[in-house]
Design an enzyme around this catalytic site. Structure first.
Site, short mmCIF file in Angstrom:
data_model
loop_
_atom_site.label_atom_id
_atom_site.label_comp_id
_atom_site.label_asym_id
_atom_site.label_seq_id
_atom_site.Cartn_x
_atom_site.Cartn_y
_atom_site.Cartn_z
N ASP A 119 -6.98 4.45 10.57
CA ASP A 119 -6.58 3.73 9.37
C ASP A 119 -7.78 3.88 8.42
O ASP A 119 -8.87 3.38 8.70
CB ASP A 119 -6.31 2.25 9.70
CG ASP A 119 -5.19 1.69 8.86
OD1 ASP A 119 -4.89 2.30 7.81
OD2 ASP A 119 -4.62 0.64 9.24
N ARG B 51 7.28 0.00 1.67
CA ARG B 51 7.13 -1.11 2.63
C ARG B 51 5.94 -1.98 2.27
O ARG B 51 4.99 -1.51 1.66
CB ARG B 51 7.00 -0.58 4.06
CG ARG B 51 5.92 0.47 4.24
CD ARG B 51 6.30 1.42 5.38
NE ARG B 51 5.29 2.43 5.65
CZ ARG B 51 5.21 3.57 5.00
NH1 ARG B 51 6.05 3.85 4.03
NH2 ARG B 51 4.28 4.46 5.30
N CYS C 180 -10.78 -8.00 16.20
CA CYS C 180 -9.74 -8.15 15.17
C CYS C 180 -10.19 -7.64 13.79
O CYS C 180 -11.23 -8.05 13.28
CB CYS C 180 -9.34 -9.62 15.06
SG CYS C 180 -8.02 -9.87 13.85
N CYS D 250 -8.68 -11.99 19.49
CA CYS D 250 -9.26 -10.75 20.01
C CYS D 250 -10.56 -10.49 19.26
O CYS D 250 -10.58 -10.51 18.02
CB CYS D 250 -8.31 -9.58 19.77
SG CYS D 250 -6.60 -9.98 20.14
N LYS E 276 -2.94 5.23 7.00
CA LYS E 276 -3.10 5.85 8.33
C LYS E 276 -3.04 7.38 8.23
O LYS E 276 -2.17 7.92 7.55
CB LYS E 276 -1.98 5.38 9.26
CG LYS E 276 -2.02 3.91 9.52
CD LYS E 276 -0.85 3.51 10.40
CE LYS E 276 -0.62 2.02 10.31
NZ LYS E 276 -0.03 1.60 9.03
N CYS F 137 -3.36 -17.09 15.78
CA CYS F 137 -2.92 -16.28 16.93
C CYS F 137 -3.04 -17.14 18.17
O CYS F 137 -3.78 -18.13 18.19
CB CYS F 137 -3.81 -15.06 17.10
SG CYS F 137 -3.79 -14.01 15.65
N ASP G 240 -11.19 -0.08 13.85
CA ASP G 240 -11.64 -0.11 12.46
C ASP G 240 -13.13 -0.42 12.37
O ASP G 240 -13.71 -1.01 13.28
CB ASP G 240 -10.84 -1.17 11.68
CG ASP G 240 -9.38 -0.77 11.54
OD1 ASP G 240 -9.12 0.44 11.37
OD2 ASP G 240 -8.51 -1.65 11.63
N ARG H 245 -8.66 -8.30 11.08
CA ARG H 245 -8.39 -9.32 10.05
C ARG H 245 -9.13 -10.61 10.36
O ARG H 245 -8.70 -11.70 9.96
CB ARG H 245 -6.89 -9.54 9.98
CG ARG H 245 -6.35 -9.26 8.61
CD ARG H 245 -4.84 -9.29 8.58
NE ARG H 245 -4.31 -7.96 8.45
CZ ARG H 245 -3.17 -7.56 8.98
NH1 ARG H 245 -2.43 -8.38 9.68
NH2 ARG H 245 -2.76 -6.33 8.79
N ARG I 266 0.83 -1.22 0.00
CA ARG I 266 0.00 0.00 0.00
C ARG I 266 0.86 1.26 0.00
O ARG I 266 0.55 2.22 -0.66
CB ARG I 266 -0.90 -0.03 1.23
CG ARG I 266 -1.63 1.25 1.51
CD ARG I 266 -2.83 1.03 2.38
NE ARG I 266 -3.78 0.17 1.75
CZ ARG I 266 -4.69 -0.57 2.40
NH1 ARG I 266 -4.73 -0.53 3.71
NH2 ARG I 266 -5.53 -1.33 1.75
N TYR I 267 1.93 1.25 0.77
CA TYR I 267 2.78 2.43 0.91
C TYR I 267 4.00 2.26 0.01
O TYR I 267 4.37 1.14 -0.35
CB TYR I 267 3.22 2.58 2.37
CG TYR I 267 2.07 2.80 3.33
CD1 TYR I 267 1.49 4.05 3.48
CD2 TYR I 267 1.58 1.74 4.09
CE1 TYR I 267 0.44 4.25 4.36
CE2 TYR I 267 0.53 1.94 4.98
CZ TYR I 267 -0.03 3.19 5.12
OH TYR I 267 -1.06 3.39 5.99
S1 SF4 Z 1 -5.85 -8.48 16.82
FE1 SF4 Z 1 -6.30 -10.18 15.41
S2 SF4 Z 1 -4.34 -10.66 14.47
FE2 SF4 Z 1 -3.90 -9.45 16.32
S3 SF4 Z 1 -3.57 -10.97 17.92
FE3 SF4 Z 1 -5.71 -10.38 18.03
S4 SF4 Z 1 -6.76 -11.90 16.76
FE4 SF4 Z 1 -4.61 -12.01 16.25
#
Ligand code: SF4
Length: 388
Positions: A311, A98, A114, A111, A318, A107, A274, A116, A94-95
């Site tokens: 973001d 990088r 998340c 979370c 960002k 993971c 997000d 993603r 995207r940038y």
């Molecule tokens: S935010 Fe998403 S990618 Fe990051 S540790 Fe938590 S579950 Fe995993």
């Protein structure tokens, strides 16, 4: 199996039934939560579990699913449009200089907010057998000087696989720095082993961006793991997500930032949560974020004040957000308020500044009249309010 793999496998809580056993069937309605669980899996490591003191507290909210995840209003599945900027599998470019390199689909703990979640937890969505096309892409783009390994969590890979990644990236001359984005220190501090620390030293400069959202995550074990990484020469940063019901409070954020610094971690970003589908109940207002930054800047060490960013939804990258300190800028002076709200005036230099140095291109005369008009309007407003 190494010790951290054993802890992850044998001691983590990974089903709604076990959650109900631990916290009580009256607080975990297994049937009602099944769709949320199907949408994004549950796993809570012992380190994360220990941090939960009661139902609905900031640590509970980060890991235990709720039916609110199913209430989708403005939520978007790929809210940052990462997939649109993916030239080959596992790479987001995207940038300019990088790339994001997704190296792990899993993971240690999941979370609930998340971004993603559409990919994370599903090995087929981040295929480990597609590293080669990613290496080839990076190799053929000499402008890429910074590779950010992410996922999922890269630290869920074995040392052997991580070393394979480091070796391949270090074999590309234009890759100057490697970054690891990882929440492992909070979730599974056992993963930071002396063996990993020895191995990583061979591939510096390697940076790590950790992820902490609440001061309670910085337990003695976690602080020890962070110290091992710092001793291995890894500069540590932290990305924090502003989350309703977790850290949307200036005092909590200040304590978090101060404790991070003490643990040798430099706070780097506070993100607005997000607009991700399934995580909308975590979102709070931008004003709340600005209030938090205002409560940090000036009131504690500058090192403890991260950038506050959104973001951009749709993949714009960002964008930093700052509270208003400057009241007026003229050719003569800048009027601003300090962190306590006191007003100050800074006199502009009287030495003529070449146009190019003051950010106005000499060959762009159309910009000048607009600025002059804005300043004139401001002066008029000021005169009016003075005479009112
Ligand atoms: S935010 Fe998403 S990618 Fe990051 S540790 Fe938590 S579950 Fe995993």
């Amino acid at each position: 199996m190494s010790e951290w793999q054993r802890v992850l496998k044998e001691e983590s809580l990974a089903s709604l039934e076990r959650l109900a056993e631990r916290f009580g069937a009256d607080v975990i309605d297994v049937e009602a939560l099944k769709p949320a669980f199907d949408n994004f899996q549950v796993r809570i490591t012992p380190a994360a579990l220990e941090q939960i003191r009661e139902v609905g507290d900031p640590m509970w909210n980060q890991y235990v699913p709720t039916v609110q995840e199913l209430d989708i209003r403005d939520g978007i599945i790929d809210s940052l449009e990462e997939d649109a900027d993916s030239p080959v599998p596992n790479i987001t470019h995207r940038y300019p200089d990088r790339v994001l390199f997704l190296v792990s689909p899993v993971c240690a703990s999941y979370c609930r907010f998340c971004t993603r979640r559409r990919k994370v937890g599903d090995p087929e969505k981040i295929p480990l057998n597609q590293y080669d096309s990613a290496f080839a892409y990076i190799r053929s783009h000499p402008e890429i000087r910074d590779v950010i390994m992410s996922g999922g969590d890269p630290m869920m890979l074995s040392d052997r696989r991580l070393e394979y990644l480091f070796q391949n990236l270090r074999a590309i001359p234009h890759v100057e720095i490697i970054r690891i984005g990882s929440r492992i220190t909070s979730h599974l501090p056992e993963r930071i082993t002396p063996e990993f620390c020895e191995m990583v030293k061979r591939y510096h400069p390697v940076y790590m961006n950790t992820h902490f959202n609440h001061p309670r995550e910085l337990t003695p074990k976690v602080v020890h793991a962070l110290g091992m990484l710092a001793d291995a020469g890894i500069p540590l940063g932290c990305q924090t997500v502003l989350l309703r019901g977790v850290n949307d409070d200036p005092d909590v954020m200040k304590e978090l930032m101060q404790r991070l610094l003490k643990a040798r971690v430099r706070p780097y970003y506070i993100y607005m949560a997000d607009q991700v589908a399934g995580g909308e109940h975590f979102r709070t207002t931008v004003q709340k974020g600005l209030e938090i930054v205002k409560a940090l800047r000036g009131w504690t060490s500058g090192l403890a004040v991260p950038h506050f960013v959104i973001d951009s939804p749709g993949g714009g990258g960002k964008v930093p957000l700052l509270p208003e300190y400057v009241e007026e800028i003229t050719d003569d002076e800048v009027v601003f308020r300090n962190y306590e709200g006191k007003r100050f005036v800074y006199k502009q230099p009287h030495i003529p500044v070449p146009a190019a140095d003051c950010g106005v291109a000499a060959e762009a005369p159309d910009i000048v009249p607009i600025q002059v008009a804005q300043k004139a309007a401001k002066r008029t407003r000021r005169r009016k309010s003075a005479s009112a």
